[in-house]
Write a protein that holds these residues in place. Structure first.
Motif, PDB file in Angstrom:
ATOM      1  N   ALA A 194      -0.443  58.696  33.646  1.00 49.23           N
ATOM      2  CA  ALA A 194      -1.892  58.818  33.862  1.00 49.23           C
ATOM      3  C   ALA A 194      -2.291  60.266  34.136  1.00 49.23           C
ATOM      4  N   LEU A 195      -1.420  61.013  34.761  1.00 53.19           N
ATOM      5  CA  LEU A 195      -1.684  62.425  35.021  1.00 53.19           C
ATOM      6  C   LEU A 195      -1.578  63.258  33.744  1.00 53.19           C
ATOM      7  N   ILE A 196      -0.567  62.983  32.941  1.00 57.49           N
ATOM      8  CA  ILE A 196      -0.264  63.805  31.763  1.00 57.49           C
ATOM      9  C   ILE A 196      -1.173  63.483  30.575  1.00 57.49           C
ATOM     10  N   ARG A 197      -1.552  62.230  30.410  1.00 57.70           N
ATOM     11  CA  ARG A 197      -2.282  61.783  29.218  1.00 57.70           C
ATOM     12  C   ARG A 197      -3.546  62.603  28.915  1.00 57.70           C
ATOM     13  N   PRO A 198      -4.459  62.843  29.887  1.00 54.55           N
ATOM     14  CA  PRO A 198      -5.665  63.626  29.559  1.00 54.55           C
ATOM     15  C   PRO A 198      -5.343  65.074  29.161  1.00 54.55           C
ATOM     16  N   VAL A 199      -4.267  65.608  29.704  1.00 56.55           N
ATOM     17  CA  VAL A 199      -3.868  66.980  29.385  1.00 56.55           C
ATOM     18  C   VAL A 199      -3.334  67.055  27.955  1.00 56.55           C
ATOM     19  N   LEU A 200      -2.596  66.029  27.527  1.00 56.45           N
ATOM     20  CA  LEU A 200      -2.109  65.988  26.155  1.00 56.45           C
ATOM     21  C   LEU A 200      -3.274  65.937  25.167  1.00 56.45           C
ATOM     22  N   ARG A 201      -4.308  65.166  25.503  1.00 57.78           N
ATOM     23  CA  ARG A 201      -5.496  65.110  24.634  1.00 57.78           C
ATOM     24  C   ARG A 201      -6.189  66.475  24.591  1.00 57.78           C
ATOM     25  N   LEU A 202      -6.328  67.103  25.746  1.00 57.49           N
ATOM     26  CA  LEU A 202      -7.003  68.394  25.848  1.00 57.49           C
ATOM     27  C   LEU A 202      -6.272  69.485  25.074  1.00 57.49           C
ATOM     28  N   LEU A 203      -4.942  69.465  25.121  1.00 57.40           N
ATOM     29  CA  LEU A 203      -4.137  70.551  24.556  1.00 57.40           C
ATOM     30  C   LEU A 203      -3.382  70.141  23.296  1.00 57.40           C
ATOM     31  N   LYS A 204      -3.935  69.203  22.537  1.00 56.66           N
ATOM     32  CA  LYS A 204      -3.246  68.678  21.351  1.00 56.66           C
ATOM     33  C   LYS A 204      -3.029  69.730  20.266  1.00 56.66           C
ATOM     34  N   SER A 205      -3.725  70.850  20.317  1.00 59.03           N
ATOM     35  CA  SER A 205      -3.585  71.908  19.305  1.00 59.03           C
ATOM     36  C   SER A 205      -2.465  72.886  19.616  1.00 59.03           C
ATOM     37  N   TYR A 206      -1.704  72.633  20.683  1.00 57.17           N
ATOM     38  CA  TYR A 206      -0.650  73.555  21.108  1.00 57.17           C
ATOM     39  C   TYR A 206       0.703  72.854  21.112  1.00 57.17           C
ATOM     40  N   GLU A 207       1.766  73.647  21.079  1.00 51.32           N
ATOM     41  CA  GLU A 207       3.113  73.115  21.279  1.00 51.32           C
ATOM     42  C   GLU A 207       3.331  73.079  22.787  1.00 51.32           C
ATOM     43  N   LEU A 208       3.616  71.916  23.326  1.00 53.12           N
ATOM     44  CA  LEU A 208       3.690  71.753  24.777  1.00 53.12           C
ATOM     45  C   LEU A 208       5.126  71.528  25.249  1.00 53.12           C
ATOM     46  N   VAL A 209       5.450  72.166  26.367  1.00 56.83           N
ATOM     47  CA  VAL A 209       6.721  71.969  27.053  1.00 56.83           C
ATOM     48  C   VAL A 209       6.390  71.618  28.501  1.00 56.83           C
ATOM     49  N   VAL A 210       6.800  70.438  28.938  1.00 56.87           N
ATOM     50  CA  VAL A 210       6.530  69.983  30.304  1.00 56.87           C
ATOM     51  C   VAL A 210       7.757  70.266  31.164  1.00 56.87           C
ATOM     52  N   LEU A 211       7.544  70.932  32.296  1.00 54.20           N
ATOM     53  CA  LEU A 211       8.597  71.281  33.243  1.00 54.20           C
ATOM     54  C   LEU A 211       8.422  70.448  34.503  1.00 54.20           C
ATOM     55  N   GLY A 212       9.532  69.923  35.031  1.00 53.15           N
ATOM     56  CA  GLY A 212       9.426  69.132  36.247  1.00 53.15           C
ATOM     57  C   GLY A 212      10.704  69.158  37.056  1.00 53.15           C
ATOM     58  N   ASP A 213      10.577  68.911  38.351  1.00 54.99           N
ATOM     59  CA  ASP A 213      11.747  68.889  39.226  1.00 54.99           C
ATOM     60  C   ASP A 213      12.401  67.504  39.186  1.00 54.99           C
ATOM     61  N   ARG A 214      13.303  67.245  40.120  1.00 59.56           N
ATOM     62  CA  ARG A 214      14.107  66.011  40.077  1.00 59.56           C
ATOM     63  C   ARG A 214      13.290  64.732  40.190  1.00 59.56           C
ATOM     64  N   GLU A 215      12.085  64.805  40.715  1.00 57.46           N
ATOM     65  CA  GLU A 215      11.255  63.604  40.788  1.00 57.46           C
ATOM     66  C   GLU A 215      10.914  63.074  39.392  1.00 57.46           C
ATOM     67  N   PHE A 216      10.901  63.950  38.413  1.00 57.35           N
ATOM     68  CA  PHE A 216      10.466  63.599  37.062  1.00 57.35           C
ATOM     69  C   PHE A 216      11.643  63.487  36.093  1.00 57.35           C
ATOM     70  N   HIS A 217      12.802  63.131  36.593  1.00 55.47           N
ATOM     71  CA  HIS A 217      14.030  63.117  35.788  1.00 55.47           C
ATOM     72  C   HIS A 217      14.218  61.851  34.957  1.00 55.47           C
ATOM     73  N   SER A 218      13.291  60.924  34.995  1.00 55.27           N
ATOM     74  CA  SER A 218      13.543  59.610  34.386  1.00 55.27           C
ATOM     75  C   SER A 218      13.654  59.666  32.864  1.00 55.27           C
ATOM     76  N   VAL A 219      14.548  58.855  32.344  1.00 53.23           N
ATOM     77  CA  VAL A 219      14.732  58.701  30.906  1.00 53.23           C
ATOM     78  C   VAL A 219      13.448  58.156  30.284  1.00 53.23           C
ATOM     79  N   GLU A 220      12.767  57.261  31.000  1.00 52.08           N
ATOM     80  CA  GLU A 220      11.548  56.653  30.474  1.00 52.08           C
ATOM     81  C   GLU A 220      10.459  57.700  30.246  1.00 52.08           C
ATOM     82  N   LEU A 221      10.274  58.629  31.188  1.00 55.86           N
ATOM     83  CA  LEU A 221       9.290  59.699  31.020  1.00 55.86           C
ATOM     84  C   LEU A 221       9.699  60.611  29.869  1.00 55.86           C
ATOM     85  N   ALA A 222      10.971  60.926  29.780  1.00 51.54           N
ATOM     86  CA  ALA A 222      11.470  61.778  28.695  1.00 51.54           C
ATOM     87  C   ALA A 222      11.191  61.135  27.330  1.00 51.54           C
ATOM     88  N   LYS A 223      11.489  59.852  27.199  1.00 46.82           N
ATOM     89  CA  LYS A 223      11.258  59.159  25.926  1.00 46.82           C
ATOM     90  C   LYS A 223       9.767  59.088  25.601  1.00 46.82           C
TER      91      LYS A 223
END
Length: 196
Positions: free
Chosen positions: A76-105
């Motif tokens: 829910a946090l990332i989705r509006p940002v992806l829509r806003l920045l769809k014209s760019y190549e995006l790389v998301v950086l996160g600490d250990r809280e965001f390590h899930s395989v599900e988020l990566a997929k």
């Protein structure tokens, strides 16, 4: 007279979009940092764009609970940002809280690159070898290693990807107690390695 409520999506996002247009060309790579911070009874989940070594908040949400965020809250946090920045190549950086395989997929399915710090007890499997924990790899301070075409995490499914390992050298009398383990979907050392 009642004043209108300020809206992140109506006021802040268009402002951020204009700032990004001034700094980056369409198709250029943008780095986005996701993080969560908690103080007192406030629990804030944020995503920011990195501009000139500064994190400029793009979007944020207060969580109605204490503790770590869940996948649906992260999406829910990332989705509006992806829509806003769809014209760019995006790389998301996160600490250990965001390590899930599900988020990566989920990010990978949207053609968004990622680099997430992994916990030291994360399991990886190199082709033709048994699963092993990251902290079982022989590694010394000051070294870097980039492993590609791995299965990452054996519990709750796995993800194909790469792991970068970096253990910062002792500097000014301070040193990291353990290396950093970073997962990525990329086997491109030039793209992932620029962060290592």
């Amino acid at each position: 007279m009642k004043l209108p409520v300020m809206s992140v999506t109506l006021i802040w996002l268009p402002l951020i979009e204009e700032i990004i247009k001034l700094k980056f060309k369409k198709g250029e790579r943008l780095y986005l940092a996701i993080d969560r911070t908690q103080w007192s009874n406030k629990n804030l989940l944020t995503i920011a764009v990195i501009i000139e070594k500064r994190a400029i908040p793009i979007y944020w949400q207060f969580l109605n609970k204490k503790g770590a965020s869940k996948l649906v809250e992260q999406q829910a946090l990332i989705r509006p940002v992806l829509r806003l920045l769809k014209s760019y190549e995006l790389v998301v950086l996160g600490d250990r809280e965001f390590h899930s395989v599900e988020l990566a997929k989920w990010l990978y399915s949207r053609k968004v690159y990622f680099l997430f710090r992994q916990k030291k007890d994360t399991y990886i499997q190199e082709k033709g070898k048994d699963f092993q924990r990251l902290d079982s790899l022989k590694f010394t301070s000051g070294a870097k290693l980039f492993l590609t075409n791995l299965k990452v995490r054996k519990e709750k499914g796995f993800s194909q990807g790469s792991i970068g390992i970096y253990w910062k050298r002792k500097y000014r009398g301070k040193f990291e107690e353990q290396p950093w383990y970073l997962s990525s979907e990329s086997s491109d050392l030039n793209r992932s390695g620029e962060i290592l």
